[in-house]
Each structure stands twice: as structure tokens, then as C-alpha cells.
Design an enzyme around this catalytic site. Structure first.
Site, PDB file in Angstrom:
ATOM      1  N   GLU A  11      -0.367   5.188   4.290  1.00 46.24           N
ATOM      2  CA  GLU A  11       0.200   3.720   4.007  1.00 46.24           C
ATOM      3  C   GLU A  11      -0.153   2.919   2.821  1.00 46.24           C
ATOM      4  O   GLU A  11      -0.939   2.058   2.604  1.00 46.24           O
ATOM      5  CB  GLU A  11      -0.168   2.620   5.117  1.00 46.24           C
ATOM      6  CG  GLU A  11       0.231   3.204   6.435  1.00 46.24           C
ATOM      7  CD  GLU A  11       0.002   2.357   7.596  1.00 46.24           C
ATOM      8  OE1 GLU A  11      -0.908   1.280   7.373  1.00 46.24           O
ATOM      9  OE2 GLU A  11       0.457   2.595   8.741  1.00 46.24           O
ATOM     10  N   GLU A  25       3.868   7.947  11.901  1.00 48.09           N
ATOM     11  CA  GLU A  25       2.947   6.995  12.981  1.00 48.09           C
ATOM     12  C   GLU A  25       4.331   5.987  13.773  1.00 48.09           C
ATOM     13  O   GLU A  25       5.270   5.474  12.990  1.00 48.09           O
ATOM     14  CB  GLU A  25       2.098   6.047  12.381  1.00 48.09           C
ATOM     15  CG  GLU A  25       0.827   6.442  12.042  1.00 48.09           C
ATOM     16  CD  GLU A  25      -0.049   5.551  11.751  1.00 48.09           C
ATOM     17  OE1 GLU A  25      -0.075   4.427  11.972  1.00 48.09           O
ATOM     18  OE2 GLU A  25      -1.257   5.809  10.695  1.00 48.09           O
TER      19      GLU A  25
END
Length: 264
Positions: A98, A225
Site C-alpha cells: 500500500e 487483500e
């Protein structure tokens, strides 16, 4: 080396939570986990989740003032040396979790994640040619040209829009996998979860942010995810999302499957 049990918290002589790993070095812990996973036929992807123990969410880049890009490459060299030849089931690496303050295709070399992923990905392949290279998206600030509005509910790691302007090119393009992260309402109640036509409004959102990559570049897309509490509106979202992924040839790492008496 791994840190021993904190005796101030757990009492003098507290046992190791995993006695099999007592006094292991960090890198040897990974090798041991991979060894046991291999016995059960479990594949492993190594992910750079943070730059340092306290760096979450960190600065949102793939480097910081203490750990520059050269040191990041050194870390991947260590991983490759330890696991490329001895751990057959370690099949992939996720270059950075991320990178939400990175840009993609905006011309800023200091924040451009697309180009950084090329450099890091090629370095990993130079150390271990068999690894798959997973590349996540960015966030919304600075984001990518045309996909950088803070009010659009863009998840960290979800934004692959910059690939349209600036594709990723690796020394072995067959090893490239794009890996966005995306979540449902139990993680954060984005405005589009409350739309009257939910979840029929979701395909347009996902097509713009990451699904197009598979069709336009030929590279696979695997959600790195996706998950949440499997109740209420989130259950409805997850059931729909899994069906969407299946029908579009997109893989999923579910984050996270909890088991046991007190699992939440």
C-alpha cells in the site's frame, strides 16, 4: 535475531509463543515457516509490509530517510539468497504494501511508484528469476492522473489507473502480476456502499481502478487483500465481490481468515 518474550509483560521466564523459533534469526524464521508450509503444500508470497517495525502507516513511499532504495534492494537480495533455491513454495514477492503517498504517471521521480516497481522488480528477478513480482496500486493523494480525488473512496493500494499512461515493464514480463487491495463497508463505509443500486454500482468503480489492467495489458490481476467481517452489508458485498472476481478471472488473497474460539 527475533526478540525473546517480554518478561515485563508476560512474567519472568515466560516461554516463547512458538518454541520452534526460539533464538532464530529473522531470516531463518521465514525459512522455517516456508519449510513447514511446504510440508502441507502451502504456497507463500513474501510481502514488504513496512520499512521498519514502527513504520505503519509510515510515509507511504517505498523508501524513507533511514532506508533508501539501495537498502530496500539489499533486503530483497537477502530474501532471494535465503529462499530462492531452498524454498520451492515461496513463489512470489509483493514489492511494497500500500504505497499510498506514491504517485503513478505524474512525472515526479521521487514518488513515482510505477517506475520504482520496475527497478525493484528487475532487481528481484536478477537475484531469483523464478519469483513472480506482485505490484500494488497507489492511493488517492497524489494518486494518478484522472484518479486522484480524495472523495472517491479509493483504498490504499487499489489505484492502478496510472498503468494506462505508464505500464510496468520488467526484464521478464511473464513474471508481472498486478495486486490491488480493496475492502468493504466493515472496514470503512465508503459513500458508494450506500448507493441505491449497490452492489450494481461496483463494476464501474473496479473496472476503472484495476480490472481494466488484465484486459488491456494481458498481465494477471490478483487481489492482495480483500476481506472483512462476514456479516450484514459486508457479507452481501463479499458474496458479490467473490463472484465478480471469479467471473473476471481475478485471484484473491483473503485478509484475513481467523479461526479459533475467540476469532473476530
Amino acid at each position: 535475531p527475533l526478540e525473546p518474550p517480554n518478561e515485563e509483560v508476560y512474567g519472568k521466564g515466560a516461554p516463547w509463543e512458538a518454541p520452534e523459533l526460539a533464538h532464530f534469526r529473522y531470516i531463518d524464521m521465514f525459512k522455517k515457516i516456508a519449510e513447514v508450509a511446504a510440508e502441507h503444500g502451502i504456497l507463500i508470497m513474501m510481502a514488504a509490509h513496512r520499512l521498519g517495525p514502527q513504520d505503519w502507516p509510515g510515509n507511504g513511499l517505498w523508501y524513507n530517510a533511514q532506508i533508501n532504495e539501495d537498502r530496500v534492494r539489499e533486503s530483497w537480495t537477502m530474501i532471494a539468497e535465503a529462499m530462492c533455491h531452498d524454498s520451492w513454495n515461496v513463489f512470489a514477492v509483493d514489492l511494497q504494501n500500500e504505497p499510498h503517498k506514491s504517485s503513478w504517471g505524474k512525472g515526479d521521480q521521487h514518488t513515482d511508484w510505477g517506475h520504482a516497481a520496475e527497478r525493484l522488480g528487475d532487481h528481484v528477478l536478477s537475484q531469483c528469476a523464478r519469483f513472480m513480482i506482485f505490484v500494488e496500486g497507489v492511493g488517492y493523494e497524489p494518486g494518478a492522473p484522472g484518479m486522484d480525488a480524495s472523495g472517491d473512496g479509493i483504498w490504499w493500494g487499489e489505484n492502478l489507473y496510472g498503468v494506462r499512461r505508464q505500464p510496468v515493464s520488467l526484464m521478464d514480463q511473464k513474471k508481472l502480476v498486478f495486486s490491488p487491495h480493496t475492502y468493504g463497508p466493515s472496514v470503512y463505509e465508503q459513500a458508494y456502499f450506500g448507493a441505491t443500486n449497490f452492489p450494481d454500482n461496483m463494476p464501474k468503480i473496479w473496472t476503472e481502478r484495476f480490472e481494466f489492467v488484465r484486459r488491456e495489458t494481458g498481465a494477471p490481476v490478483v487481489i492482495g487483500e480483500m476481506g472483512g467481517h462476514y456479516t450484514g452489508l459486508d457479507k452481501r458485498w463479499q458474496d458479490w465481490a467473490v463472484e465478480f472476481m471469479n467471473s473476471h478471472g481475478i485471484g484473491i488473497f483473503y485478509f484475513t481468515l481467523l479461526v479459533g474460539r475467540n476469532a473476530q
